[in-house]
Design an enzyme around this catalytic site. Structure first.
Site, PDB file in Angstrom:
ATOM      1  N   SER A 166       0.864  -1.258   0.015  1.00 52.08           N
ATOM      2  CA  SER A 166      -0.044   0.055  -0.031  1.00 52.08           C
ATOM      3  C   SER A 166       0.939   1.087   0.065  1.00 52.08           C
ATOM      4  O   SER A 166       1.845   1.426   0.818  1.00 52.08           O
ATOM      5  CB  SER A 166      -0.761  -0.036   1.190  1.00 52.08           C
ATOM      6  OG  SER A 166      -1.699   1.055   1.066  1.00 52.08           O
ATOM      7  N   GLY A 167       0.602   2.146  -0.946  1.00 53.91           N
ATOM      8  CA  GLY A 167       1.233   3.464  -0.862  1.00 53.91           C
ATOM      9  C   GLY A 167       2.544   3.417  -1.926  1.00 53.91           C
ATOM     10  O   GLY A 167       3.414   4.397  -2.025  1.00 53.91           O
ATOM     11  N   THR A 199      -1.766   2.641  -7.813  1.00 57.40           N
ATOM     12  CA  THR A 199      -2.839   3.391  -8.220  1.00 57.40           C
ATOM     13  C   THR A 199      -2.228   4.330  -9.446  1.00 57.40           C
ATOM     14  O   THR A 199      -2.824   4.510 -10.486  1.00 57.40           O
ATOM     15  CB  THR A 199      -3.607   3.778  -7.514  1.00 57.40           C
ATOM     16  OG1 THR A 199      -4.005   2.729  -6.635  1.00 57.40           O
ATOM     17  CG2 THR A 199      -4.971   4.404  -7.996  1.00 57.40           C
ATOM     18  N   ASN A 205      -0.892   5.455   3.178  1.00 56.62           N
ATOM     19  CA  ASN A 205      -1.346   5.963   1.944  1.00 56.62           C
ATOM     20  C   ASN A 205      -2.723   7.140   2.307  1.00 56.62           C
ATOM     21  O   ASN A 205      -3.354   6.742   2.613  1.00 56.62           O
ATOM     22  CB  ASN A 205      -1.610   4.952   0.930  1.00 56.62           C
ATOM     23  CG  ASN A 205      -1.837   5.608  -0.575  1.00 56.62           C
ATOM     24  OD1 ASN A 205      -1.558   6.773  -0.764  1.00 56.62           O
ATOM     25  ND2 ASN A 205      -1.775   4.816  -1.789  1.00 56.62           N
ATOM     26  N   SER A 216      -5.646   5.718  -0.295  1.00 53.98           N
ATOM     27  CA  SER A 216      -5.393   4.084  -0.595  1.00 53.98           C
ATOM     28  C   SER A 216      -6.598   3.507  -1.135  1.00 53.98           C
ATOM     29  O   SER A 216      -7.727   3.799  -0.582  1.00 53.98           O
ATOM     30  CB  SER A 216      -4.983   3.707   1.051  1.00 53.98           C
ATOM     31  OG  SER A 216      -4.654   2.186   0.791  1.00 53.98           O
ATOM     32  N   SER A 217      -6.289   2.649  -1.961  1.00 53.98           N
ATOM     33  CA  SER A 217      -7.541   1.957  -2.536  1.00 53.98           C
ATOM     34  C   SER A 217      -7.995   1.002  -1.708  1.00 53.98           C
ATOM     35  O   SER A 217      -7.357   0.245  -1.427  1.00 53.98           O
ATOM     36  CB  SER A 217      -7.031   1.358  -3.634  1.00 53.98           C
ATOM     37  OG  SER A 217      -6.269   2.141  -4.550  1.00 53.98           O
ATOM     38  N   GLY A 253      -1.910  -3.838  -1.985  1.00 59.13           N
ATOM     39  CA  GLY A 253      -0.852  -4.605  -1.829  1.00 59.13           C
ATOM     40  C   GLY A 253      -0.804  -5.325  -0.445  1.00 59.13           C
ATOM     41  O   GLY A 253      -1.675  -5.309   0.325  1.00 59.13           O
ATOM     42  N   GLU A 293      -0.168  -6.397   3.149  1.00 55.98           N
ATOM     43  CA  GLU A 293      -0.541  -5.416   4.181  1.00 55.98           C
ATOM     44  C   GLU A 293      -0.237  -5.928   5.447  1.00 55.98           C
ATOM     45  O   GLU A 293      -0.684  -7.020   5.828  1.00 55.98           O
ATOM     46  CB  GLU A 293      -1.831  -4.905   4.271  1.00 55.98           C
ATOM     47  CG  GLU A 293      -2.068  -3.507   3.573  1.00 55.98           C
ATOM     48  CD  GLU A 293      -3.731  -3.068   3.659  1.00 55.98           C
ATOM     49  OE1 GLU A 293      -4.019  -2.055   3.043  1.00 55.98           O
ATOM     50  OE2 GLU A 293      -4.452  -3.763   4.420  1.00 55.98           O
TER      51      GLU A 293
HETATM   52  N1  LIG Z   1       4.993   7.870 -10.184  1.00 58.82           N
HETATM   53  C1  LIG Z   1       4.635   8.806  -9.070  1.00 58.82           C
HETATM   54  N2  LIG Z   1       5.130  10.142  -9.105  1.00 58.82           N
HETATM   55  C2  LIG Z   1       4.851  10.907  -8.179  1.00 58.82           C
HETATM   56  N3  LIG Z   1       4.053  10.661  -6.953  1.00 58.82           N
HETATM   57  C3  LIG Z   1       3.700   9.387  -6.850  1.00 58.82           C
HETATM   58  C4  LIG Z   1       4.026   8.360  -7.988  1.00 58.82           C
HETATM   59  N4  LIG Z   1       3.422   7.073  -7.625  1.00 58.82           N
HETATM   60  C5  LIG Z   1       3.138   7.367  -6.316  1.00 58.82           C
HETATM   61  N5  LIG Z   1       3.038   8.557  -5.920  1.00 58.82           N
HETATM   62  C6  LIG Z   1       2.617   9.097  -4.615  1.00 58.82           C
HETATM   63  O1  LIG Z   1       2.275   7.988  -3.711  1.00 58.82           O
HETATM   64  C7  LIG Z   1       0.949   8.041  -3.441  1.00 58.82           C
HETATM   65  C8  LIG Z   1       0.448   6.793  -3.162  1.00 58.82           C
HETATM   66  O2  LIG Z   1       0.278   6.234  -4.309  1.00 58.82           O
HETATM   67  P1  LIG Z   1      -0.775   5.022  -4.711  1.00 58.82           P
HETATM   68  O3  LIG Z   1      -0.611   4.918  -6.298  1.00 58.82           O
HETATM   69  O4  LIG Z   1      -1.993   5.466  -4.163  1.00 58.82           O
HETATM   70  O5  LIG Z   1      -0.167   3.878  -3.941  1.00 58.82           O
HETATM   71  P2  LIG Z   1      -0.877   2.331  -4.191  1.00 58.82           P
HETATM   72  O6  LIG Z   1      -1.944   2.465  -5.054  1.00 58.82           O
HETATM   73  O7  LIG Z   1       0.149   1.581  -4.336  1.00 58.82           O
HETATM   74  O8  LIG Z   1      -1.563   2.100  -2.752  1.00 58.82           O
HETATM   75  C9  LIG Z   1       0.372   9.000  -4.540  1.00 58.82           C
HETATM   76  O9  LIG Z   1      -0.618   9.510  -3.817  1.00 58.82           O
HETATM   77  C10 LIG Z   1       1.343   9.915  -4.878  1.00 58.82           C
HETATM   78  O10 LIG Z   1       1.367  10.974  -4.104  1.00 58.82           O
HETATM   79 MG   LIG Z   2      -3.887   2.128  -4.737  1.00 55.39          MG
END
Ligand SMILES: Nc1ncnc2c1ncn2[C@@H]1O[C@H](COP(=O)(O)OP(=O)(O)O)[C@@H](O)[C@H]1O
Ligand SMILES: [Mg+2]
Length: 1016
Positions: free
Chosen positions: A121-122, A126, A171, A174-175, A403, A405
């Site tokens: 997560s984070g 996404t 996060n 977080s989804s 992911g 957790e």
């Molecule tokens: N490629 C990226 N560039 C800039 N910031 C990113 C990038 N990927 C993730 N982040 C930052 O990390 C945070 C969490 O990403 P997210 O995709 O929501 O994580 P996950 O879906 O894996 O839990 C996002 O809100 C963003 O602020």
């Molecule tokens: Mg996500």
């Protein structure tokens, strides 16, 4: 200047893309690490690159991505263009390269693709999936219709995130559900539709949040951003602290989230997806209902039965859900029991009532979320009639699923989530590691076995029939008697207690026991150990509300939903969403629905099937630190992720023996310029070409192997040397290419010009030839007509001869016009054709008259006088006197003998001469002698006068005119008689001779000899 303008960031990106197989910073593909077995080297490479903002690195075709936690300038349109259609290995690693590669494989091999994004997560899953979607939206071909689909695909994200994402400790966005999205492409490669599968929404968040976490975004967005009007209609206040469901985590505001702006984005997205205002309102009714439900409070009567203390909420709820308040109240405080075949409403105590309320909230929210996904799917649905040509669409699937957790307290949700990750890991192992081995096999290269951890054993532990944890949990849920979470734990100990990956407090050794609670069991996941607290497992698995609906213990809510349904089928008022969500059939169905865990297991199995049928690409996301901080590289945390993502194993397998491999055609294509035999084209078999090439490059036998379709290179340094050589060669090639191109373009320009010139010439020649032909035809016609006319010229005018006749007339007249006589003396005149004889005569006269007239007009009075005198001279002397012709051209001079000088007395003008004698006598010879005869009466005294003149003609003419004696000039042939005086007579004898001689002859006559000038 350019470099300064770009900033150091821009320069680096430029330089990075300019480098090929290697990067300036570390290696861009882990397989090229010299020390590939060292985890330290692996992490060092990751760290070096991360510090330089190079967040992407490959392991073969797997993309490793480290969350930068800051915006990088690498997602612009220019970047997308740079990765479009480029060979995967030619440019620096990027998520766009993976996207493009999948897209091209789909198009060229017509195989469905899927991109699996994993990580905790984070870690950026996404975000990665959004980047991929954006890449397709920008780079894929588009028409107007496709644009709508693209917009909807993109806009489905903010909506789903509003309803399905929340701030967690890990996060901020977080989804809280798993998402698999299919993007469908037509035969032209344009996106034409999509479909979303959602997995296990974390419903418990609706009623409870851990400290520092929030409920789903939509609640905050609505309260912060909703218009005054809307909030009034929904009965909401603009204060999140008013709502029990929003205060549990004590975290109303998050610095990285702007709820008000997000609200606007979501409202816009909803309309793009195709929600009308009524549907949006209805959806918000439900969100508001959940908030109101959370604020429903219960008191306890003396009997212990619950009653509702908050009537306003009931009022709003009744309105928003469209049920009667009294029914709602009863439903919330009673349960339905069946005693002796009769249905009875039995009261609940306040604790039971509160949990019934929460169950209702969760159910309503969860079902609404599913409804929302379905609604989005309808809007994304690939409309066949719109694109009739794209019957068999190809698909790229995007899996963004929660992911792995691990929390302090891990419950049923974490169990499911981690189980899901085990399954994905298994898929990864199966597809990647196995395919690697298979590739060696199929290429005919000996495989040196690599040890890798196969997590199938853990998957089996969870999902095996009868013996797996899920089966045991289901059994415990179903069995009659007093089943509880603890009996479930006991049963686990009895059944799977001996499993190597399973431990409980009771079974553990002393050391482990210290870190485990008595209510916990521990699974040794591939990614690490996790303790799960069994509290709530049974209830959550049963999905409290619905699995119990048909049981004797059923809650009074059954009644409520029957009411909701009954109500709405009759009057189509607000909550048609709920009617769709809570199907009547389902409520009355006798069949027992499946447990949550089994449902999840089944849907995962289905997902695995979907993924297995497609060609996978992997994106492995890594989270650099727990603080969501940019630039911080927490080595411990990362080492852990590298380990549980199996990246080292992945690398080890990729490197087992050979660091680098490429299909023959790709290898040959890239390096063929390095060997004269393969440049510019290799005609024979690819394998022979590659073999020739590497021999020329001096590869040693132990450095490479040739498979059936690929070359395998053992050491990175071999490849690097080749790359360096290529780099050098490229420059000379470029110069050559430029020269060739210039030559070619000049030549084609020349050819074009030449062609044009020839074309123009041909046309011009054509025109000339046409003109010539026409001229000849006309000439032939003319000649023919002329000849015909000549033949018929004697006939009266008729069509055959009219041309000829006209021509003859015309040419006569023209000829005449050209040759008119110039003077009166010119008597020439062309011969006219017979038809013009008369006209010719008249013309001739006219012409003559005209000339005469003109001549006369030009004559001066002096000249006229002269001519008159000459005329007289002519009358007198012409043909009579010998020297007359000589006198004709000599002009009479007015200075001689003009009228006044001549005395009228001699001879008298008024006295006519004697009729017998002429007045003046002269000889016919050329002499100048003449005699003036004096009249007889005078003559008695003096006699006649004999004179001699050099200008005898002039003198005599003038005298004759003056004396008016023109007819009295006697021109004598032989001799002239004259009177001498007093009646005496003299004679002058004239004889022609050779010269003028005047003598006195013997006979007394005057003898004159004069030369004869003209023979008469
Ligand atoms: N490629 C990226 N560039 C800039 N910031 C990113 C990038 N990927 C993730 N982040 C930052 O990390 C945070 C969490 O990403 P997210 O995709 O929501 O994580 P996950 O879906 O894996 O839990 C996002 O809100 C963003 O602020
Ligand atoms: Mg996500």
């Amino acid at each position: 200047a350019l470099f300064r303008a770009l900033g150091s960031e821009g320069v680096r990106v430029m330089m990075e893309s300019a480098l090929t197989a290697r990067d300036r910073v570390g290696v861009q593909d882990f397989v090229l690490l010299e020390n590939h077995t060292s985890e330290a080297a692996f992490i060092e490479n990751l760290r070096k690159r991360f510090k330089e903002n190079l967040i992407y690195t490959y392991i073969g075709s797997v993309l490793v991505s480290v969350n930068p936690y800051k915006e990088l300038e690498i997602y612009t349109k220019q970047h997308m263009e740079r990765y479009r259609g480029v060979n995967f290995y030619e440019v620096s690693p990027h998520i766009y390269a993976v996207s493009d590669n999948a897209y091209r494989s789909m198009r060229t091999e017509r195989r469905d693709q899927c991109i699996l994004i994993s990580g905790e997560s984070g870690a950026g899953k996404t975000e990665a999936s959004k980047k991929i979607l954006q890449y397709y939206a920008v780079t894929c071909p588009a028409s107007e219709q496709v644009q709508t689909v693209k917009d909807r695909l993109l806009q489905s994200n903010p909506v789903l995130e509003a309803f399905g994402n929340a701030k967690t400790l890990r996060n901020d966005n977080s989804s809280r559900f798993g998402k698999y999205m299919d993007i469908q492409f037509d035969f032209r490669g344009a996106p034409v539709g999509g479909h979303i599968l959602n997995y296990l929404l974390e419903k418990s968040r609706v009623v409870h949040q851990n400290h520092g976490e929030r409920n789903f975004h939509i609640f905050y967005q609505l309260i912060e951003g909703g218009e005054e009007d809307l909030l009034r209609r929904l009965g909401l206040e603009r204060n999140t602290q008013q709502y029990q469901y929003l205060v549990k985590g004590n975290c109303p505001k998050v610095s990285s989230i702007n709820d008000r702006n997000d609200w606007k984005a979501v409202r816009k997205a909803l309309s793009v997806i195709g929600f009308n205002d009524d549907e949006v309102e209805e959806l918000l009714n439900i969100i508001a209902s959940v908030l109101h439900l959370g604020n429903v409070q219960f008191g306890a009567e003396e009997s212990g039965n619950a009653y509702i203390t908050t009537d306003t909420q009931i009022k709003y709820l009744a309105r928003l859900l469209g049920v009667e308040g009294s029914i709602l109240k009863e439903a919330l405080t009673h349960k339905k029991i069946i005693a002796k075949g009769e249905e009875l409403m039995s009261p609940l105590n306040s604790e039971q009532a509160a949990s019934a309320r929460d169950a209702l909230s969760k159910a309503v929210y969860g079902r609404t979320f599913t409804w929302l996904v379905n609604k989005i799917n309808l809007s994304l649905a690939y409309k066949d009639d719109l694109y009739p040509l794209s019957k068999n669409a190809s698909v790229i699937g995007l899996l963004d699923i929660y992911g792995f957790e691990v929390f302090q307290q891990n419950s049923f949700e974490q169990f499911c989530i981690n189980y899901c990750n085990e399954k994905l890991q298994q898929l990864f192992i199966e597809l990647t590691l196995k395919s690697e081995q298979e590739e060696y096999e199929s290429e005919g290269i000996t495989w040196e076995p690599v040890q890798f951890f196969n997590n199938k054993i853990i998957c089996d532990l969870v999902e095996e029939k009868f013996k797996g944890i899920i089966s045991i949990l289901d059994e415990e849920c179903l069995r009659p008697g007093d089943a509880s979470d603890l009996t479930f734990l006991e049963k686990l100990e009895n059944t799977v207690g001996g499993h190597a990956h399973f431990v409980t407090h009771k079974l553990a050794d002393g050391k482990t026991r210290k870190v485990m609670g008595r209510e916990e069991f521990r699974l040794l996941h591939y990614a690490g150990e996790v303790n799960y607290n069994v509290n709530g497992f049974l209830d959550k698995n049963n999905d409290l509300l619905f699995r119990n609906l048909k049981e004797v213990r059923a809650l009074g809510l059954t009644v409520l939903f029957c009411c909701v349904n009954a109500h709405h089928t009759s009057s189509l008022c607000c909550s048609s969403i709920l009617t769709q969500c809570f199907d009547r059939e389902e409520l009355t169905d006798k069949k027992r629905p499946e447990t949550t865990a089994t449902q999840f297991k089944n849907s995962l199995a289905k997902l695995m099937e979907i993924l297995m049928s497609k060609e996978p690409s992997y994106i492995r996301c890594i989270k650099p630190n727990d603080a969501k901080q940019a630039g911080r590289f927490d080595e411990v945390l990362i080492r852990h992720q590298v380990k549980y993502l199996g990246l080292m194993e992945n690398l080890r397998v990729r490197r087992a023996g050979f660091a680098y491999r490429r299909r023959y055609e790709v290898f040959l294509q890239r390096y063929k310029s390095l060997c004269p035999d393969t440049w510019p084209n290799w005609k024979g078999r690819l394998a022979d070409g590659v073999s020739t090439l590497v021999k020329h490059l001096g590869y040693k036998p132990e450095e490479y192997k040739l498979g059936r379709s690929k070359i395998f290179i053992r050491f990175p340094k071999t490849l690097f040397a080749t790359e360096d050589a290529l780099e050098v060669r490229k420059h000379s090639l470029a110069t050559k290419l430029q020269a060739c191109w210039r030559g070619y373009s000049q030549k084609s320009k020349y050819l074009k010009m030449r062609h044009s010139a020839i074309l123009i010439q041909a046309w011009w020649r054509g025109i000339l030839a046409l003109r010539e032909a026409k001229r000849r035809r006309t000439a032939a016609d003319t000649i023919r007509r002329f000849i015909k006319g000549f033949i018929y010229r004697k006939q009266p005018r008729c069509p055959e001869n009219e041309y000829f006749l006209d021509y003859v007339r015309y040419s006569f007249l023209m000829n005449l016009w050209r040759n008119l006589p110039k003077t009166v003396l010119d008597k020439s005149w062309p011969t006219p054709p017979p038809a013009l004889t008369e006209a010719s005569e008249q013309l001739r006269n006219l012409c003559m008259q005209n000339m005469v007239w003109t001549y006369c007009k030009r004559i001066s009075p002096e000249r006229k006088h002269q001519l008159e005198q000459k005329l007289v001279a002519s009358e007198i002397f012409k043909d009579k006197k010998d020297n007359y012709p000589q006198s004709v051209p000599k002009l009479f001079a007015s200075t001689r003998l003009n009228g006044e000088e001549i005395s009228p007395k001699v001879p008298n003008a008024h006295e006519p001469c004697h009729p017998v004698f002429p007045c003046i006598s002269v000889s016919s010879l050329s002499d100048g002698l003449f005699v003036l005869h004096v009249p007889c009466e005078d003559n008695k005294q003096k006699g006649d006068v004999v004179l001699q003149s050099d200008h005898v003609i002039e003198t005599l003419t003038k005298v004759a005119i003056c004396a008016d004696k023109i007819n009295n000039v006697n021109i004598s042939q032989g001799s002239i008689k004259f009177t001498v005086g007093r009646g005496k007579e003299g004679v002058i004898d004239f004889t022609p001779g050779s010269e003028l001689l005047v003598t006195k002859a013997k006979n007394g006559h005057l003898s004159v000899t004069a030369p004869r000038l003209n023979s008469r």
